[in-house]
Design an enzyme around this catalytic site. Structure first.
Site, PDB file in Angstrom:
ATOM      1  N   ILE A 389       0.845  -1.204   0.000  1.00 24.04           N
ATOM      2  CA  ILE A 389       0.000   0.000   0.000  1.00 24.04           C
ATOM      3  C   ILE A 389       0.874   1.245   0.000  1.00 24.04           C
ATOM      4  O   ILE A 389       0.616   2.218  -0.704  1.00 24.04           O
ATOM      5  CB  ILE A 389      -0.958  -0.001   1.217  1.00 24.04           C
ATOM      6  CG1 ILE A 389      -2.007  -1.096   1.018  1.00 24.04           C
ATOM      7  CG2 ILE A 389      -1.641   1.360   1.383  1.00 24.04           C
ATOM      8  CD1 ILE A 389      -3.137  -1.074   2.018  1.00 24.04           C
ATOM      9  N   GLY A 390       1.952   1.195   0.786  1.00 26.60           N
ATOM     10  CA  GLY A 390       2.877   2.332   0.813  1.00 26.60           C
ATOM     11  C   GLY A 390       3.479   2.572  -0.561  1.00 26.60           C
ATOM     12  O   GLY A 390       3.454   3.701  -1.076  1.00 26.60           O
ATOM     13  N   TRP A 392       2.443   1.770  -3.415  1.00 25.62           N
ATOM     14  CA  TRP A 392       1.467   2.206  -4.411  1.00 25.62           C
ATOM     15  C   TRP A 392       1.492   3.733  -4.530  1.00 25.62           C
ATOM     16  O   TRP A 392       1.295   4.285  -5.607  1.00 25.62           O
ATOM     17  CB  TRP A 392       0.068   1.737  -4.010  1.00 25.62           C
ATOM     18  CG  TRP A 392      -0.998   2.147  -4.979  1.00 25.62           C
ATOM     19  CD1 TRP A 392      -1.353   1.514  -6.131  1.00 25.62           C
ATOM     20  CD2 TRP A 392      -1.842   3.302  -4.883  1.00 25.62           C
ATOM     21  NE1 TRP A 392      -2.357   2.198  -6.758  1.00 25.62           N
ATOM     22  CE2 TRP A 392      -2.684   3.289  -6.025  1.00 25.62           C
ATOM     23  CE3 TRP A 392      -1.980   4.336  -3.956  1.00 25.62           C
ATOM     24  CZ2 TRP A 392      -3.641   4.270  -6.246  1.00 25.62           C
ATOM     25  CZ3 TRP A 392      -2.926   5.312  -4.186  1.00 25.62           C
ATOM     26  CH2 TRP A 392      -3.741   5.266  -5.318  1.00 25.62           C
ATOM     27  N   HIS A 393       1.765   4.423  -3.407  1.00 32.88           N
ATOM     28  CA  HIS A 393       1.805   5.885  -3.438  1.00 32.88           C
ATOM     29  C   HIS A 393       3.074   6.409  -4.070  1.00 32.88           C
ATOM     30  O   HIS A 393       3.157   7.571  -4.454  1.00 32.88           O
ATOM     31  CB  HIS A 393       1.685   6.447  -2.013  1.00 32.88           C
ATOM     32  CG  HIS A 393       0.356   6.173  -1.383  1.00 32.88           C
ATOM     33  ND1 HIS A 393       0.089   5.028  -0.686  1.00 32.88           N
ATOM     34  CD2 HIS A 393      -0.782   6.897  -1.368  1.00 32.88           C
ATOM     35  CE1 HIS A 393      -1.159   5.055  -0.257  1.00 32.88           C
ATOM     36  NE2 HIS A 393      -1.718   6.180  -0.665  1.00 32.88           N
ATOM     37  N   GLY A 394       4.094   5.561  -4.173  1.00 35.02           N
ATOM     38  CA  GLY A 394       5.361   5.997  -4.741  1.00 35.02           C
ATOM     39  C   GLY A 394       6.456   5.100  -4.193  1.00 35.02           C
ATOM     40  O   GLY A 394       6.400   4.712  -3.032  1.00 35.02           O
TER      41      GLY A 394
END
Lengths: 475, 84, 390
Positions: A389-390, A392-394
């Site tokens: 999930i982390g 996915w943001h970059g």
């Protein structure tokens, strides 16, 4: 989306509701979405790429459709027409080149017609070749998923994105020393990518319904949800698509209210809070611990109101067009534990990761010869999931740190709740005590999430660590 | 596949492996996850158990609290998998 | 949030009648709000509502700035709101001797942190009056040369109970053409007109540059910008309070040493200036305006170039002839009216005391000016105190 986009979408929805007969509505959503992604795409400094990115999105979505078709699924007339319609839309948009700036929907002047033709024909040839590959369709699923993943990693990793930007600039004959990672702003890519991977994986497990190209494309790039989600699921979207209602006062008011609430959250509350929210500059400038805490509190609410307001707007516009997009937020800051927080913050993303990372990974580990202990299993799966999930943001260390923070938080919660389960079940007889403990849980959970934002909000791990220490009067 | 047979095996699994209390008096319609008896981690266990015991693969997106909160719901899902 | 559920997802379905009645009400409400807003003109009242000095500390100089995102500061034309955001609007201590500093960007302190401005330096020196009161200086300087702008701000400053006023200026503020250049003057026609008339100032109260709002201009929707300014002023208060930053500190070009061979000032070529050419009557109006409150008038120090053409000009701003004329007139005038006037024009002679302009000082030299001005404050305060006792 800007306010202009929203106003135009609402106006379009009114026309759609009042004028369009039932059998045109699906086509309207399809064509509208195809055109909208050109319009929503922000300017890109690499020449023509604010035109190329939307075309790329359409090509990628079509490729994923080819791969994710059911083994029995044949080309239908509707599919052929859909390809033609997309090509026609692309050409139509490119004709904006010959119009005044005010009348074109792309942010910069589109490429000339011959260039567009070459681009279209090469895309079509590649797609046709993929379609005729003499291998079973199921063999295509993994390569296409990996291709999407590879693009995702390139776009989200600063060093790779900068290199890609340099390469593209070189190709377009632009100065390469000006290449920046941030200029590869392929709008909607992260959301589209996760939708496509979901369909590819669900085809693999035989769960995906049969989707026509038109419906598949509409699902993947549905314009209200294109820029910032929610990440819907194909089978749910298809259900709505098959029963698009016409003019309905209830839907009109509910959707309209939802948009108004979203605008209020995003453009009034979040934008006001943005003046005083934590960022790298303010973090460095803050002179007191209390001030730093204040910036952090404001950041937490700014982020929530911004993103949930945006989701409200997307859901509201979707509702006007008859698509009930899934909810993305459900009072996350009031939750009593971190697990409940993650069931109510960016819900569609955490669901996705639950289905396609957490669950397969746990099942994989559970079927090993040496079954892992439940504690170890929880640790590995929670941490991996949250790191995904982390990332996915970059692809940065700060997002890894943020993922680890939440992964360990979830793990600790899991260990705690396993041990205290009988206690909490016993607590049902004492509602007042339960309420008090619940409030304490909310306070602790909120502050855990709040401190997590320190990793999320700042650009590098050193700054985050420094701020973290300063929040506790150290450093 | 016989529903009662499935129920017997599933019930034994849920009590022994998930709730970890073989003597618990579990009702067929008692909410397991929303009731706080087990957590949503158990859904993956359930998926593996069904695959190993009945040779039925339940796709991950179906392993949700909404779908599988009670013994009855779990049995329904297994029977549905057996039918297709 | 779900607390809004009754609104967008109520138990009973919406119908056309409901939509229609809501729409009608929205339109009526919109019209009423606009008309009432135009009739009442609540902006000054709204401007006096402030979180500064209550929820967080007040600003140490008046809000001014072009790059709000970096400076946490912005320029606006609503003087009530500007003063309410300033620390001068906080309660005056019993033993406080309140000194307000009026003037241009040199007083406001371009490129200086709040503590390093003239007011900050005076406070650092911790002066006391003869009867033991602590001198507390407030920076009410505001950029752009215009004595009329200074007079306007002085008028507002008097509401905050100063014990002494210091007014710093240089030739640039005296040009008749300069008077209307300040947006603050243009956008506050009523108080300026009132001052012009009260003190018989030689200016046109009907100057077309005054921005006077018609009824339509005062409608709520037409004043969104002003309302947003008020809002933003409050919002930027938090980062100001947390960081203590209220201006951008960019890299700058140092003031010119080599000067053009140009001997004009405003539209004047070398000639004998008269009191009509300079807005000396605005200074006189200021002195009249403060009444019994003692006032120190100061010709502020400036950079004296010794580069090319420095025989023609003192610096990039002023040709020698005009500046000499100005000093002569000011000397005459202050002697005639008995003003407490300090000519510090060459008080800080070192070239490296000046930063981006010929009147902006470095922190160290600002400290030296602080001593000069501080001494004058104490002197005049004690003089005034003795007179009171006599």
């Amino acid at each position: 989306m800007t306010l202009t986009h929203i106003i135009v979408f609402v106006a379009a929805a009114l026309l759609y509701m009042t004028l369009l007969p039932q059998h045109w509505r699906k086509w309207a959503l399809f064509i509208g979405s195809v055109l909208a992604i050109f319009w929503l795409q922000p300017p890109v400094r690499i020449d023509k790429f604010d035109f190329v990115f939307p075309v790329g999105t359409l090509a990628l979505v079509t490729l994923a459709w080819l791969a994710s078709r059911d083994a029995e699924q044949q080309w239908t007339r509707e599919d052929v027409v859909s390809v033609a319609v997309m090509a026609a839309c692309i050409v139509l948009v490119s004709l904006g080149r010959y119009l005044q700036e005010d009348f074109r929907i792309t942010p910069s002047r589109p490429p000339a017609l011959p260039q567009v033709a070459v681009m279209l024909i090469s895309v079509l040839i590649v797609l046709a070749l993929v379609d005729r590959l003499p291998v079973g369709r199921k063999r295509l699923l993994l390569p296409v998923a990996l291709l999407i993943l590879a693009l995702f990693v390139i776009l989200k990793t600063e060093a790779l994105a900068e290199e890609a930007s340099r390469w593209l600039r070189d190709m377009m004959g632009q100065p390469t020393h000006l290449a920046r990672a941030s200029e590869l702003q392929w709008l909607g890519f992260s959301y589209v990518a996760f939708r496509l991977i979901h369909t590819l994986r669900d085809r693999q497990t035989g769960r995906l319904p049969v989707l026509s190209l038109r419906d598949y494309v509409t699902y993947a790039i549905f314009f209200p949800a294109f820029t910032s989600g929610p990440i819907d699921r194909a089978e749910r979207f298809l259900k709505d698509l098959q029963a698009l209602p016409g003019l309905d006062p209830a839907r009109l008011t509910q959707g309209g209210m939802r948009i108004v609430i979203g605008i209020g959250k995003k453009w009034v509350i979040a934008d006001a809070l943005a003046y005083m929210a934590l960022n790298d500059v303010k973090a460095e400038q803050a002179t007191s611990t209390a001030g730093l805490w204040l910036l952090l509190y404001v950041y937490a609410f700014q982020l929530y109101f911004d993103f949930s307001g945006y989701s409200d707007i997307a859901i509201g516009i979707g509702q006007l067009f008859g698509i009930k997009l899934p909810e993305n937020f459900s009072q996350p800051y009031l939750k009593r534990n971190i697990a409940a927080f993650w069931q109510s913050w960016h819900i569609t993303l955490s669901q996705w990761v639950r289905f396609y990372v957490f669950s397969p990974l746990s099942r994989f580990l559970l079927t090993r010869k040496r079954k892992p202990s439940p504690t170890f299993l929880a640790l590995v799966c929670q941490v991996t999931t949250m790191i995904v999930i982390g990332l996915w943001h970059g692809v940065t260390w700060t997002f890894v740190a943020w993922g680890l923070w939440h992964g360990f938080g979830l793990f600790i919660h899991k260990v705690y709740s396993d041990r205290t389960r009988p206690f909490y079940i016993g607590l049902r007889a004492r509602p007042r005590l339960m309420r008090a403990i619940g409030i304490a849980g909310t306070v602790v959970t909120f502050h855990f999430v709040l401190l997590g934002w320190v990793w999320f909000a700042l650009a590098d791990i050193e700054t985050s660590w420094d701020v973290f220490l300063r929040l506790f009067g150290m450093g | 596949m016989d529903r009662n047979d499935v129920k017997g095996k599933l019930r034994a699994f849920v009590l022994a492996e998930l709730i970890r209390n073989p003597n618990y008096n579990l009702q067929d319609d008692e909410p397991l996850i929303t009731g706080g008896l087990i957590d949503s981690f158990s859904l993956a266990h359930f998926g593996v158990f069904v695959e190993e015991t009945f040779d039925i693969y339940i796709p991950d997106p179906d392993l949700t609290v909404d779908n599988l909160d009670t013994l009855d719901q779990m049995i329904d899902r297994i029977m549905q998998g057996a039918a297709s | 949030m779900q607390t809004w559920k009754w609104l967008y997802d109520p138990a009973a379905a919406f119908n056309w009648r409901f939509i229609f009645s809501v729409a009608i009400r929205v339109v009526i409400l919109f019209v009423i709000v606009n008309v009432v807003f135009a009739l009442v003109d609540p902006l000054p009242a709204l401007g006096s509502i402030s979180a500064y000095n209550h929820l967080f500390r007040g600003r140490e100089r008046l809000p001014y700035g072009e790059n709000a995102a970096v400076s946490y500061n912005l320029s606006l034309n609503q003087i009530d709101a500007m003063f309410e955001s300033h620390v001068v609007a906080s309660r005056k201590d019993d033993d406080e001797f309140r000194v307000v500093l009026i003037g241009d960007s040199a007083v406001w302190g371009v490129l200086l942190e709040p503590d390093d401005t003239l007011a900050g330096q005076i406070n650092r020196l911790d002066y006391h009056t003869a009867d033991g009161q602590t001198v507390q200086a407030y920076n009410l300087g505001y950029p752009i040369w215009s004595l009329t702008k200074d007079l306007l701000l002085l008028d507002y400053a008097l509401d905050y109970d100063p014990d002494l006023v210091v007014w710093l200026f240089t030739l640039g503020s005296f040009g008749q053409a300069a008077q209307m250049r300040s947006p603050l003057v243009q956008h506050n026609p009523d108080p300026v007109e009132d001052l012009i008339k009260r003190f018989d100032v030689n200016q046109d109260p009907n100057d077309p540059r005054f921005v006077r709002l018609s009824f339509w201009d005062k409608l709520f929707i037409r004043r969104r910008r002003d309302l947003a300014d008020l809002m933003r002023l409050q919002l930027y208060g938090v980062p100001w309070a947390v960081t203590g930053i209220d201006q951008e500190y960019p890299d700058y070009e140092p003031r010119l040493i080599d000067l053009p061979a140009d001997d004009t000032w405003e539209d004047y070529t070398p000639q004998t200036l008269t009191t009509d050419d300079l807005a000396l009557d605005v200074i006189r109006a200021g002195v009249d305006l403060v009444g019994d409150t003692p006032i120190v008038l100061i010709n502020e120090p400036m950079f004296l170039s010794d580069g090319e053409n420095s025989d023609i000009r003192y610096n990039s701003f002023f040709p020698r002839w005009a500046y000499d004329e100005y000093r002569r007139l000011l000397d005459d005038y202050s002697a005639r009216y008995g003003w407490f006037y300090l000519d510090l024009w060459d008080g800080i002679p070192e070239a490296d005391c000046y930063t981006d302009s010929a009147v902006h000082l470095t922190p160290e030299c600002s400290a030296r000016l602080g001593k000069l001005v501080g001494a004058a404050i104490v002197e005049l305060a004690d003089q005034a105190g003795r007179q009171d006792n006599d």
